[in-house]
Write a protein that holds these residues in place. Structure first.
Motif, PDB file in Angstrom:
ATOM      1  N   GLU A   1      34.851  66.601  57.684  1.00  0.00           N
ATOM      2  CA  GLU A   1      35.773  66.222  56.604  1.00  0.00           C
ATOM      3  C   GLU A   1      35.030  65.665  55.388  1.00  0.00           C
ATOM      4  OE1 GLU A   1      39.727  63.471  55.645  1.00  0.00           O
ATOM      5  OE2 GLU A   1      38.507  63.066  57.421  1.00  0.00           O
ATOM      6  N   PRO A   2      34.058  64.716  55.561  1.00  0.00           N
ATOM      7  CA  PRO A   2      33.289  64.281  54.388  1.00  0.00           C
ATOM      8  C   PRO A   2      32.602  65.432  53.657  1.00  0.00           C
ATOM      9  CG  PRO A   2      32.916  62.800  56.223  1.00  0.00           C
ATOM     10  CD  PRO A   2      33.707  63.939  56.765  1.00  0.00           C
ATOM     11  N   ALA A   3      32.106  66.415  54.405  1.00  0.00           N
ATOM     12  CA  ALA A   3      31.456  67.554  53.758  1.00  0.00           C
ATOM     13  C   ALA A   3      32.460  68.353  52.933  1.00  0.00           C
ATOM     14  CB  ALA A   3      30.803  68.445  54.815  1.00  0.00           C
ATOM     15  N   ASP A   4      33.667  68.531  53.466  1.00  0.00           N
ATOM     16  CA  ASP A   4      34.698  69.253  52.719  1.00  0.00           C
ATOM     17  C   ASP A   4      35.095  68.493  51.458  1.00  0.00           C
ATOM     18  OD1 ASP A   4      34.676  71.217  54.646  1.00  0.00           O
ATOM     19  OD2 ASP A   4      36.413  70.437  55.736  1.00  0.00           O
ATOM     20  N   ILE A   5      35.183  67.178  51.555  1.00  0.00           N
ATOM     21  CA  ILE A   5      35.562  66.371  50.389  1.00  0.00           C
ATOM     22  C   ILE A   5      34.467  66.442  49.332  1.00  0.00           C
ATOM     23  CG2 ILE A   5      36.041  64.025  49.591  1.00  0.00           C
ATOM     24  CD1 ILE A   5      37.330  63.486  52.314  1.00  0.00           C
ATOM     25  N   ALA A   6      33.209  66.365  49.763  1.00  0.00           N
ATOM     26  CA  ALA A   6      32.103  66.492  48.811  1.00  0.00           C
ATOM     27  C   ALA A   6      32.091  67.881  48.174  1.00  0.00           C
ATOM     28  CB  ALA A   6      30.778  66.214  49.507  1.00  0.00           C
ATOM     29  N   GLY A   7      32.429  68.903  48.954  1.00  0.00           N
ATOM     30  CA  GLY A   7      32.526  70.247  48.394  1.00  0.00           C
ATOM     31  C   GLY A   7      33.602  70.351  47.339  1.00  0.00           C
ATOM     32  N   GLU A   8      34.712  69.624  47.536  1.00  0.00           N
ATOM     33  CA  GLU A   8      35.773  69.616  46.528  1.00  0.00           C
ATOM     34  C   GLU A   8      35.285  68.946  45.249  1.00  0.00           C
ATOM     35  OE1 GLU A   8      39.575  70.212  44.812  1.00  0.00           O
ATOM     36  OE2 GLU A   8      38.456  71.150  46.451  1.00  0.00           O
ATOM     37  N   ALA A   9      34.489  67.884  45.379  1.00  0.00           N
ATOM     38  CA  ALA A   9      33.927  67.234  44.193  1.00  0.00           C
ATOM     39  C   ALA A   9      33.033  68.206  43.418  1.00  0.00           C
ATOM     40  CB  ALA A   9      33.137  65.995  44.606  1.00  0.00           C
ATOM     41  N   ILE A  10      32.229  68.999  44.135  1.00  0.00           N
ATOM     42  CA  ILE A  10      31.377  69.984  43.465  1.00  0.00           C
ATOM     43  C   ILE A  10      32.222  71.049  42.781  1.00  0.00           C
ATOM     44  CG2 ILE A  10      29.678  71.810  43.887  1.00  0.00           C
ATOM     45  CD1 ILE A  10      28.491  70.039  46.066  1.00  0.00           C
ATOM     46  N   ARG A  11      33.313  71.448  43.421  1.00  0.00           N
ATOM     47  CA  ARG A  11      34.191  72.454  42.804  1.00  0.00           C
ATOM     48  C   ARG A  11      34.797  71.935  41.508  1.00  0.00           C
ATOM     49  NH1 ARG A  11      39.236  73.852  42.066  1.00  0.00           N
ATOM     50  NH2 ARG A  11      40.027  71.919  42.995  1.00  0.00           N
ATOM     51  N   LEU A  12      35.179  70.653  41.516  1.00  0.00           N
ATOM     52  CA  LEU A  12      35.794  70.070  40.329  1.00  0.00           C
ATOM     53  C   LEU A  12      34.774  69.814  39.216  1.00  0.00           C
ATOM     54  CD1 LEU A  12      38.185  67.507  42.055  1.00  0.00           C
ATOM     55  CD2 LEU A  12      38.863  69.571  40.807  1.00  0.00           C
ATOM     56  N   ALA A  13      33.550  69.506  39.599  1.00  0.00           N
ATOM     57  CA  ALA A  13      32.524  69.175  38.595  1.00  0.00           C
ATOM     58  C   ALA A  13      31.210  69.828  38.977  1.00  0.00           C
ATOM     59  CB  ALA A  13      32.367  67.657  38.477  1.00  0.00           C
ATOM     60  N   PRO A  14      31.069  71.133  38.781  1.00  0.00           N
ATOM     61  CA  PRO A  14      29.862  71.840  39.227  1.00  0.00           C
ATOM     62  C   PRO A  14      28.597  71.465  38.459  1.00  0.00           C
ATOM     63  CG  PRO A  14      31.295  73.295  37.959  1.00  0.00           C
ATOM     64  CD  PRO A  14      32.062  72.035  38.185  1.00  0.00           C
ATOM     65  N   GLU A  15      28.707  70.677  37.398  1.00  0.00           N
ATOM     66  CA  GLU A  15      27.532  70.278  36.632  1.00  0.00           C
ATOM     67  C   GLU A  15      27.160  68.814  36.842  1.00  0.00           C
ATOM     68  OE1 GLU A  15      25.773  72.539  35.012  1.00  0.00           O
ATOM     69  OE2 GLU A  15      27.231  74.000  35.757  1.00  0.00           O
ATOM     70  N   GLU A  16      27.815  68.131  37.786  1.00  0.00           N
ATOM     71  CA  GLU A  16      27.534  66.717  38.036  1.00  0.00           C
ATOM     72  C   GLU A  16      26.558  66.578  39.202  1.00  0.00           C
ATOM     73  OE1 GLU A  16      28.252  64.125  36.392  1.00  0.00           O
ATOM     74  OE2 GLU A  16      29.700  64.918  34.957  1.00  0.00           O
ATOM     75  N   VAL A  17      25.399  65.996  38.929  1.00  0.00           N
ATOM     76  CA  VAL A  17      24.337  65.888  39.931  1.00  0.00           C
ATOM     77  C   VAL A  17      24.771  65.014  41.108  1.00  0.00           C
ATOM     78  CG1 VAL A  17      21.995  65.036  40.344  1.00  0.00           C
ATOM     79  CG2 VAL A  17      22.510  66.284  38.248  1.00  0.00           C
TER      80      VAL A  17
ATOM     81  N   ALA B   1      33.847  60.642  50.042  1.00  0.00           N
ATOM     82  CA  ALA B   1      33.010  61.379  50.993  1.00  0.00           C
ATOM     83  C   ALA B   1      31.843  60.515  51.460  1.00  0.00           C
ATOM     84  CB  ALA B   1      32.485  62.662  50.346  1.00  0.00           C
ATOM     85  N   ASP B   2      31.225  59.790  50.553  1.00  0.00           N
ATOM     86  CA  ASP B   2      30.125  58.901  50.905  1.00  0.00           C
ATOM     87  C   ASP B   2      30.579  57.836  51.887  1.00  0.00           C
ATOM     88  OD1 ASP B   2      28.473  56.349  50.508  1.00  0.00           O
ATOM     89  OD2 ASP B   2      27.256  57.799  49.437  1.00  0.00           O
ATOM     90  N   LEU B   3      31.721  57.226  51.615  1.00  0.00           N
ATOM     91  CA  LEU B   3      32.245  56.176  52.501  1.00  0.00           C
ATOM     92  C   LEU B   3      32.553  56.733  53.882  1.00  0.00           C
ATOM     93  CD1 LEU B   3      33.498  53.248  52.856  1.00  0.00           C
ATOM     94  CD2 LEU B   3      35.670  54.359  52.361  1.00  0.00           C
ATOM     95  N   LEU B   4      33.265  57.856  53.957  1.00  0.00           N
ATOM     96  CA  LEU B   4      33.650  58.419  55.245  1.00  0.00           C
ATOM     97  C   LEU B   4      32.415  58.795  56.071  1.00  0.00           C
ATOM     98  CD1 LEU B   4      36.670  60.694  54.260  1.00  0.00           C
ATOM     99  CD2 LEU B   4      36.733  58.497  55.443  1.00  0.00           C
ATOM    100  N   CYS B   5      31.400  59.336  55.412  1.00  0.00           N
ATOM    101  CA  CYS B   5      30.167  59.698  56.116  1.00  0.00           C
ATOM    102  C   CYS B   5      29.537  58.470  56.776  1.00  0.00           C
ATOM    103  CB  CYS B   5      29.196  60.348  55.130  1.00  0.00           C
ATOM    104  SG  CYS B   5      27.547  60.645  55.796  1.00  0.00           S
TER     105      CYS B   5
END
Length: 404
Positions: free
Chosen positions: A175-191, A145-149
């Motif tokens: 799309e980068p926002a959706d990918i970052a949202g998926e990362a949050i879904r997978l790891a909701p405790e990762e800053v 997501a960082d790279l695509l942004c």
């Protein structure tokens, strides 16, 4: 931006140990243990930022065992952390020749490519392969997501002569926002997942989303310096916020992020606004003294007889003392300790802060001379009146911009 990277075991495959049907001999077991010890020592040196020592240790090790996968991934990590991106890319490519599906090598290759001649397309292909290989690994989603942004903003700017169209950015970053949202879904405790999502939302102009993400970051890391700074600025710059409250907010954020130069500048601006308020108190004193002596004639009204009695002159000190006690001293005592210290620090460091205090002191002196001397004529008090007010009014709008 502060990033919490996953532990090495989270993204690095362990080197494969080949076992004979009868198990490892004592010599083979000792050799494997020695190899693992070398790699772990190298990782420890990398964690200590002793990159040259780690690279030398791994280079000597790989000269004798050129097919050791963990050694090459460790070398790639060493070079990447030392910002030797070309060397990191070469080491990651060597590791991928030994194991094309090694996740750490793919991650390091994707991150290195964007720093080597801006090879964004290859980096995107590598990171998408990483996500396909590990669909449950949140970290792969965050770096993709960082790279695509960044990649899409760079392309958009290049295509528009260096200009960014805010209306188009939101679509570019969907799309980068959706990918970052998926990362949050997978790891909701990762800053770090929230940090990347915040960056994308901020660039897309999604202020409400960015504010929500900031609150999530602070829930997970209450001392997160960037999030604290952003929240402090947002609260301090809200309509109707007084300088004292703004200074308190900045000082509170600085307590968690003492090295943040931007927060320190904001605290200085808020402190300067407090000092400007002190100057207004002095001007009120001058005006009150002028009213007491009835300095300026009003048509149809008879002026007060001079000299004013001693009792009236002493009574004039009461509202002045109350004004300073409640308007300045009480407010100063209620400030945070950090703000009070910054007041005197700013006076020592800032020329205009000293000018403001000097103007306030001069105006108060003029007010005292007007009100306490038993004048028999109004000429001198009128001169003192304008001498107390004019220098301050001449600069009050000029230095307004210095308070932010």
């Amino acid at each position: 931006m502060v990033r919490r990277r996953p532990q090495r075991g989270h993204v690095r495959q362990r080197g494969r140990r080949l076992r004979r049907p009868g198990g490892l001999s004592q010599e083979e077991a000792q050799a494997v243990t020695t190899v693992d010890t070398v790699v772990e020592r190298a990782h420890a040196l990398i964690d200590l930022k002793r990159y040259d020592e780690a690279a030398a240790l791994l280079g000597q090790h790989l000269a004798g065992q050129p097919d050791h996968l963990r050694g090459w991934t460790a070398l790639a990590r060493c070079h990447f952390n030392a910002r030797r991106y070309k060397e990191a890319l070469d080491a990651a490519d060597t590791a991928l020749r030994l194991d094309p599906e090694n996740r750490q090598a793919l991650m390091l290759r994707g991150r290195s490519l964007r720093h080597v001649g801006g090879r964004f397309e290859e980096a995107e292909e590598t990171l998408r392969a990483l996500v396909r290989l590990s669909p449950d690994d949140w970290y792969g989603y965050t770096i993709l997501a960082d790279l695509l942004c960044r990649m899409r903003l760079v392309r958009h700017g290049q295509a528009n002569g260096g200009r960014i169209d805010p209306a188009a950015v939101k679509d570019l970053l969907r799309e980068p926002a959706d990918i970052a949202g998926e990362a949050i879904r997978l790891a909701p405790e990762e800053v770090h997942a929230y940090e990347v999502a915040w960056m994308i939302a901020d660039l897309a102009g999604e202020r409400a989303v960015a504010d929500t993400l900031d609150r999530s970051i602070l829930r997970l890391a209450p001392d997160h310096p960037e999030a604290l700074a952003r929240q402090a600025k947002r609260a301090a710059q809200a309509p109707g916020v007084k300088p004292a409250r703004a200074a308190d907010l900045y000082a509170e954020a600085l307590a968690a992020a003492p090295d943040d130069a931007g927060l320190r500048r904001d605290l200085d601006r808020a402190t300067y606004r407090l000092l400007r308020g002190v100057r207004w108190l002095a001007l009120i004193c001058v005006a009150a003294a002028g009213v007491m002596l009835d300095l300026f004639a009003v048509e149809g009204e008879e002026q007060r007889e001079l000299p004013v009695s001693l009792g009236q002159r002493l009574w004039a000190l009461v509202p002045m003392a109350a004004l300073w006690a409640f308007g300045a001293w009480r407010r100063y005592r209620r400030l945070r300790t950090g703000v009070r210290l910054n007041v005197w620090s700013l006076v020592r460091r800032g020329r205009w802060a000293r000018v403001v205090l000097a103007q306030a002191a001069w105006a108060v002196l003029c007010a005292l001379l007007i009100s306490q001397v038993p004048w028999s004529e109004r000429t001198v008090p009128q001169v003192l009146f304008w001498a107390g007010i004019a220098p301050t009014l001449a600069t009050v709008w000029f230095d307004r911009r210095k308070s932010g």
